[in-house]
Write a protein that holds these residues in place. Structure first.
Motif, PDB file in Angstrom:
ATOM      1  N   ALA A  38       1.085  -1.174  -0.238  1.00  0.00           N
ATOM      2  CA  ALA A  38      -0.050  -0.032   0.217  1.00  0.00           C
ATOM      3  C   ALA A  38       0.485   1.205  -0.090  1.00  0.00           C
ATOM      4  CB  ALA A  38      -0.867   0.044   1.219  1.00  0.00           C
ATOM      5  N   GLN A  39       2.011   1.116   0.778  1.00  0.00           N
ATOM      6  CA  GLN A  39       3.105   2.128   1.002  1.00  0.00           C
ATOM      7  C   GLN A  39       3.500   2.311  -0.452  1.00  0.00           C
ATOM      8  OE1 GLN A  39       3.522   4.283   3.481  1.00  0.00           O
ATOM      9  NE2 GLN A  39       4.170   5.836   2.208  1.00  0.00           N
ATOM     10  N   GLN A  40       3.773   1.268  -1.266  1.00  0.00           N
ATOM     11  CA  GLN A  40       4.523   1.824  -2.466  1.00  0.00           C
ATOM     12  C   GLN A  40       3.440   1.860  -3.739  1.00  0.00           C
ATOM     13  OE1 GLN A  40       5.854  -2.608  -2.853  1.00  0.00           O
ATOM     14  NE2 GLN A  40       7.910  -2.008  -4.221  1.00  0.00           N
ATOM     15  N   ILE A  41       2.526   1.946  -3.263  1.00  0.00           N
ATOM     16  CA  ILE A  41       1.098   2.360  -4.064  1.00  0.00           C
ATOM     17  C   ILE A  41       1.263   4.192  -4.021  1.00  0.00           C
ATOM     18  CG2 ILE A  41      -1.095   2.764  -5.138  1.00  0.00           C
ATOM     19  CD1 ILE A  41      -1.129  -0.603  -4.471  1.00  0.00           C
ATOM     20  N   VAL A  42       1.121   4.537  -3.012  1.00  0.00           N
ATOM     21  CA  VAL A  42       0.628   5.781  -2.297  1.00  0.00           C
ATOM     22  C   VAL A  42       1.785   6.654  -2.886  1.00  0.00           C
ATOM     23  CG1 VAL A  42       0.626   6.712  -0.380  1.00  0.00           C
ATOM     24  CG2 VAL A  42      -1.048   4.725  -0.404  1.00  0.00           C
ATOM     25  N   ASP A  43       3.198   5.949  -2.602  1.00  0.00           N
ATOM     26  CA  ASP A  43       4.650   6.823  -3.525  1.00  0.00           C
ATOM     27  C   ASP A  43       4.193   7.568  -4.586  1.00  0.00           C
ATOM     28  OD1 ASP A  43       4.877   6.893  -0.980  1.00  0.00           O
ATOM     29  OD2 ASP A  43       6.651   4.899  -0.506  1.00  0.00           O
ATOM     30  N   GLY A  44       3.113   6.143  -5.862  1.00  0.00           N
ATOM     31  CA  GLY A  44       3.635   6.661  -6.960  1.00  0.00           C
ATOM     32  C   GLY A  44       2.370   7.338  -6.976  1.00  0.00           C
ATOM     33  N   LEU A  45       1.144   7.808  -5.966  1.00  0.00           N
ATOM     34  CA  LEU A  45       0.469   8.393  -6.621  1.00  0.00           C
ATOM     35  C   LEU A  45       0.915  10.050  -7.010  1.00  0.00           C
ATOM     36  CD1 LEU A  45      -2.406   7.594  -3.687  1.00  0.00           C
ATOM     37  CD2 LEU A  45      -2.959   7.178  -6.195  1.00  0.00           C
ATOM     38  N   GLU A  46       0.380  10.682  -8.174  1.00  0.00           N
ATOM     39  CA  GLU A  46      -0.223  11.976  -8.769  1.00  0.00           C
ATOM     40  C   GLU A  46       0.317  12.626  -7.275  1.00  0.00           C
ATOM     41  OE1 GLU A  46      -2.464  11.857 -11.218  1.00  0.00           O
ATOM     42  OE2 GLU A  46      -2.125   9.948 -12.001  1.00  0.00           O
ATOM     43  N   PRO A  47       1.236  13.988  -7.624  1.00  0.00           N
ATOM     44  CA  PRO A  47       1.098  15.098  -6.852  1.00  0.00           C
ATOM     45  C   PRO A  47      -0.203  15.868  -6.470  1.00  0.00           C
ATOM     46  CG  PRO A  47       3.310  14.928  -8.052  1.00  0.00           C
ATOM     47  CD  PRO A  47       2.574  14.474  -8.063  1.00  0.00           C
ATOM     48  N   SER A  48      -0.781  15.693  -7.738  1.00  0.00           N
ATOM     49  CA  SER A  48      -2.213  16.495  -7.129  1.00  0.00           C
ATOM     50  C   SER A  48      -3.191  16.181  -6.511  1.00  0.00           C
ATOM     51  CB  SER A  48      -3.006  16.646  -9.032  1.00  0.00           C
ATOM     52  OG  SER A  48      -3.140  15.284  -9.395  1.00  0.00           O
ATOM     53  N   LEU A  49      -2.372  15.089  -6.257  1.00  0.00           N
ATOM     54  CA  LEU A  49      -4.348  14.058  -5.492  1.00  0.00           C
ATOM     55  C   LEU A  49      -3.307  14.227  -4.084  1.00  0.00           C
ATOM     56  CD1 LEU A  49      -5.882  12.161  -7.141  1.00  0.00           C
ATOM     57  CD2 LEU A  49      -4.993  10.224  -5.400  1.00  0.00           C
ATOM     58  N   GLN A  50      -2.139  14.682  -3.825  1.00  0.00           N
ATOM     59  CA  GLN A  50      -1.951  15.013  -2.470  1.00  0.00           C
ATOM     60  C   GLN A  50      -2.190  16.357  -2.479  1.00  0.00           C
ATOM     61  OE1 GLN A  50      -0.101  12.629  -1.265  1.00  0.00           O
ATOM     62  NE2 GLN A  50       0.670  11.628  -2.143  1.00  0.00           N
ATOM     63  N   ALA A  51      -3.319  17.007  -3.111  1.00  0.00           N
ATOM     64  CA  ALA A  51      -3.505  18.748  -2.709  1.00  0.00           C
ATOM     65  C   ALA A  51      -5.195  18.342  -2.454  1.00  0.00           C
ATOM     66  CB  ALA A  51      -2.819  19.838  -4.702  1.00  0.00           C
TER      67      ALA A  51
END
Length: 590
Positions: free
Chosen positions: A63-76
RNA sequence: GGAUCUGUAGCUCAAUUGGAUAGAGCACUUGGCUUCGAACCAAGGGGUCGGGGGUUCGAGUCCCUCCAGGUCCA
């Protein structure tokens, strides 16, 4: 830039995109994005757990690996956290929630957002389908109410919907009815209360024609005359059907139902020969002691090898057609004439075996003839019973008439509105009582999972507290009241200048709940279970009521006022849209 | 007899289809209207998810087996 209407779909896409470079998608990774418990976030993705289990990996690390690969816009837009063994939680940030609330501001925009699910498709929905010459009783309510809600949800999600009332207007009962009619008909009663009179005549005809009696032979001759096109009997039959339809329409109007077609069993009477021919020609049907039957050997229940064979009886040994043949003809007509991509038939659960055999037969037959096969859905619902679990009867042995139930509901609603708002003009109180009373009856059915048996009680059907239509209608009336007092139309609050993101706990809870409307519609329409939408609307109304108690809307501070008016406008929009999807009417005052 | 569905709080029902501490309403107890509608809100008590076994990181949900009830087919 606002998030898409379906935030879960957006997250699904983003998670796939993040998982793809890791090679997970190729190995069958599914994000499994769902609405989450608000304590954990707004949405959760559970897919890492199932995938890690299959691949014998550590789910949390995956799950951590997947989260690390998420686009920055999603983090926003979201606070993203891991929890437990590998849940990925998404909590929307206030600015993103605000942008979403601003973007989906009209019923049209909501529908555009939702319309992808069945875009370009044609669906035929077969519901209500009562027998002519009989009154509808409470048992007929479920099919009508559930079917209408499904029609509206399918339309909302993009389908062209054809409402087809598959009347039970052909069969042996007409022999006895004509027998009774010719002896005891009361023309005045037939004019004033046609169905009641037809029921009376049928009962007389039935009582006068016991088994093995010459009277029964006479009734059978009447039936044969009708089936052979005898002018007098056909005219009578038409008269019976038309009178029945007029009476049904009174009920349908009260329930907000309007059929596009009334293609009953009689319509398919001359279309069954082709069925016999094609089923024989394709080798699907076979002769069994003079009858034409279809076995499904791959299903133990319908196999010829069953200890007690239970074939699909297409034509009886005496040559008579039954439900099987007319239903096959109906499926063909809907496919060829209406070009249906989906067919939904709403009946009670007792017909499960019949429709399973019907659909199995249609699939093989259409494949053999190279006909395009629509999606076939048998939407079942539980029986209506009394507290003891027995089929519902009133004390005198007759079933409760649907008309009487609706009348009683309206009467009680009128008494209540008169008590609460004695100053309203009587005409308005009457209108309100119609909406509240009928809505309560509809909602009582729609708020319950259709699979469960339905324990009928006046108390429950006519309850006006808790998870009921009046609770939802009341929330709507209060919002309208605020807009009346503010002197602005709800629609203009869409662009209420100076509005800002939700801040207080009750504002935030309400705003986040609004974000889940698309998921509620999708869940309800995917599963063809309206109660998922009902439950959502009830929870939304609850969140609104809490907000309404905690946060005053019409305050002096213009920014605060704009912010709260925006929430009121959106809540109103979703509640009204949602209730209309369920088939209810709404009110501005009650 | 075979098949099929159901069993969750005193009552009526949910549980996003294998996910995190099983949630609502009614009923019961308590508090809240000089403040946008109190048909409302806030808080509280109430559960061996029919019984038993199994599968697994995880079961009201899946598999087996009993028990009770509904329904269909003869």
């Amino acid at each position: 830039m606002a998030l898409p209407f379906h935030v879960t779909s957006h997250l699904d896409t983003a998670l796939r995109r993040a998982a793809d470079p890791l090679g997970l998608v190729a190995r069958g990774f599914e994000p499994e994005v769902r609405v989450a418990d608000p304590a954990h976030g707004d949405f959760q993705a559970n897919g890492a757990l199932a995938f890690a289990k299959r691949e014998k990996q550590n789910p949390r690390a995956l799950a951590q690996q997947i989260v690390d690969g998420l686009e920055p816009s999603l983090q926003a837009d979201f606070e993203i956290t891991l929890a437990g063994p590998g849940f990925i939680n998404f909590r929307i940030k206030p600015a993103a929630l605000f942008a979403w609330l601003c973007a989906y501001d009209t019923a049209q925009h909501l529908q555009t957002g939702a319309a992808s699910a069945h875009a370009g498709q044609t669906w035929v929905v077969d519901y209500s389908s009562p027998n002519t010459a009989k009154q509808m009783h409470v048992g007929h309510l479920r099919s009508a109410v559930i079917g209408e809600a499904l029609c509206r949800m399918l339309t909302f999600t993009g389908a062209k919907v054809i409402r087809d009332n598959h009347l039970g207007d052909w069969g042996t009962q007409f022999g006895k009815l004509i027998y009774g009619y010719k002896r005891w008909a009361d023309d005045a009663a037939l004019m004033s209360e046609p169905i009641e009179e037809l029921e009376r005549l049928y009962k007389l005809g039935h009582a006068a024609t016991p088994d093995d009696s010459p009277e029964l032979d006479e009734a059978r001759r009447e039936l044969v005359k009708l089936q052979n096109g005898d002018a007098a009997n056909v005219a009578l039959w038409k008269q019976f059907s038309e009178a029945s339809l007029r009476a049904f329409d009174e009920i349908y109007q009260r329930l907000g139902i309007r059929f596009d077609y009334n293609l009953g069993e009689s319509f398919y009477n001359d279309k069954v020969d082709r069925i016999y021919r094609e089923l024989a020609e394709t080798g699907l049907a076979e002769d069994s002691a003079g009858a034409l039957v279809v076995f499904h050997d791959e299903h133990p229940r319908f196999s010829r090898n069953n200890e007690r064979p239970n074939p699909f009886m297409v034509r009886k040994a005496d040559g008579a057609s039954g439900y099987a043949s007319t239903d096959l003809a109906t499926a063909l007509y809907r496919t060829e004439h209406f070009k249906a991509d989906g067919i939904v038939v709403v009946t009670d659960f007792r017909q499960t075996d019949h429709f399973e055999q019907l659909f199995l037969t249609v699939k093989k037959w259409f494949a053999a003839k190279n006909y395009r096969l629509p999606e076939l859905h048998h939407v079942t619902f539980g029986a209506v019973t009394d507290e003891a679990g027995k089929a519902l009867k009133t004390r005198d042995g007759g079933t409760i008439k649907l008309k009487a139930l609706l009348d009683e509901a309206v009467e009680r609603a009128f008494a209540l509105v008169t008590e609460k708002n004695p100053d309203l003009p009587e005409a308005e109180r009457r209108t309100i009582a119609q909406t509240v009373g009928v809505g309560a009856v509809q909602y009582a059915d729609l708020s319950q999972n259709r699979s469960s048996n339905y324990v009928f009680s006046w108390e429950k059907m006519l309850s006006f507290e808790g998870n009921t239509a009046p609770y939802l209608l009341y929330a709507i009336a209060r919002i309208h009241s605020i807009f009346r007092k503010a002197g602005v139309a709800p629609a203009t609050a869409a662009s209420e200048a100076g509005a800002t993101p939700p801040e207080t706990p009750t504002e935030t809870t309400l705003g986040r709940k609004l974000l889940k409307f698309p998921d509620a519609v999708r869940l309800a329409s995917d599963t063809l279970r309206p109660h998922h939408l009902s439950l959502y609307l009830y929870e939304l109304a609850g969140d609104y009521s809490s907000f309404n108690s905690a946060d005053k809307v019409l305050v002096d501070d213009p920014a605060l006022r704009a912010r709260r008016l925006l929430l009121c406008a959106r809540t109103l929009l979703v509640l009204e849209t949602g209730l209309h999807l369920l088939g209810l009417r709404t009110l501005e005052r009650m």
